[in-house]
Write an enzyme that holds these catalytic residues in place. Structure first.
Site, PDB file in Angstrom:
ATOM      1  N   HIS A  71     -67.590  36.293  21.547  1.00 23.83           N
ATOM      2  CA  HIS A  71     -66.397  37.095  21.334  1.00 23.83           C
ATOM      3  C   HIS A  71     -66.626  38.153  20.265  1.00 23.83           C
ATOM      4  O   HIS A  71     -67.319  37.915  19.277  1.00 23.83           O
ATOM      5  CB  HIS A  71     -65.223  36.204  20.905  1.00 23.83           C
ATOM      6  N   TYR A  73     -61.536  29.798  11.259  1.00 22.80           N
ATOM      7  CA  TYR A  73     -61.885  31.207  11.367  1.00 22.80           C
ATOM      8  C   TYR A  73     -60.939  31.994  10.457  1.00 22.80           C
ATOM      9  O   TYR A  73     -59.728  31.908  10.633  1.00 22.80           O
ATOM     10  CB  TYR A  73     -61.646  31.772  12.758  1.00 22.80           C
TER      11      TYR A  73
END
Length: 233
Positions: free
Chosen positions: A62, A132
């Site tokens: 990603h 994250y």
């Protein structure tokens, strides 16, 4: 904490100092002064996400297109993962290259990726919990996917004991070559301009802050001097 540049421009491995005692341990997951000094710009945290992932799964690859892009700071708080950064910036001297690091709940390392870089991870334990930190809010706009099983990339994913488990979106993602042909990928020059703009903005903020502190100090000195004169008078 120690911040080490990896061999792909814009990627860094953060090695925190861990303080254990009979209660457990303490560490700084992120220290802005140490980070900014090593990287040359701060990491503004806009959103913190958390995933729990089982062995045999691959999440990724990603990235987020520029503008605005999205920098990321990833650490594993339970279990262990193999996290792989891939340079998908067209025109980069390391375009298509990867760097793999282990993130786990023992050494507590973190991985920072500047805007334009892609990454994915796979658990090395039965379950892994990953945090994250993102520099911008996730909106889905500009999301870039590259197939983690692209044979040209030949990424060293761990053996999960069978066919890797991917989301439908990740499994359908284009290869790096297909994504480049389609114009989906960020340009290296564009990313470098963004990095430079962020560094310049951070430097201006520091200068403005120093100027305000000097003005405040001068104002306090003037007030103290006036107060002393009033007492003498």
């Amino acid at each position: 904490m120690k911040v080490d540049a990896l061999d792909i421009d814009g990627s860094y491995l953060i090695r925190p100092t861990i303080f254990p005692d009979d209660r457990g341990l303490f560490l700084e997951v992120l220290s802005q002064p140490a980070f900014a000094e090593a990287v040359g710009r701060p990491f503004p945290v806009a959103q913190v996400n958390c995933t729990s992932t089982v062995r045999g799964t691959i999440r990724g690859l990603h990235a987020v297109a520029l503008p605005p892009g999205q920098a990321g700071y990833t650490t594993c708080v339970n279990g262990a993962v193999l996290d792989i950064v891939v340079d998908v910036r067209v025109g980069s001297p390391t375009f298509g290259r990867h760097h793999a690091v282990v993130l786990d709940d023992q050494e507590r390392h973190a991985l920072y990726l500047a805007e334009g870089l892609a990454h994915g991870f796979a658990p090395l334990t039965d379950e892994a919990t990953v945090l994250y930190l993102s520099s911008r809010l996730h909106s889905g706009t500009g999301a870039i996917g590259v197939n983690a099983l692209d044979p040209d990339l030949a990424l060293p994913w761990p053996d999960g004991g069978g066919e890797p488990r991917l989301s439908d979106k990740d499994r359908a993602a284009p290869t790096l070559r297909e994504a480049a042909r389609s114009g989906l990928l960020p340009g290296y020059a564009e990313c470098r301009r963004q990095y430079a703009l962020d560094r310049d903005a951070a430097a201006r903020r520091d200068q403005d802050g120093a100027g305000r502190r000097d003005q405040d100090a001068a104002g306090r000195r003037d007030q103290d001097g006036a107060a002393r004169r009033d007492r003498v008078g």
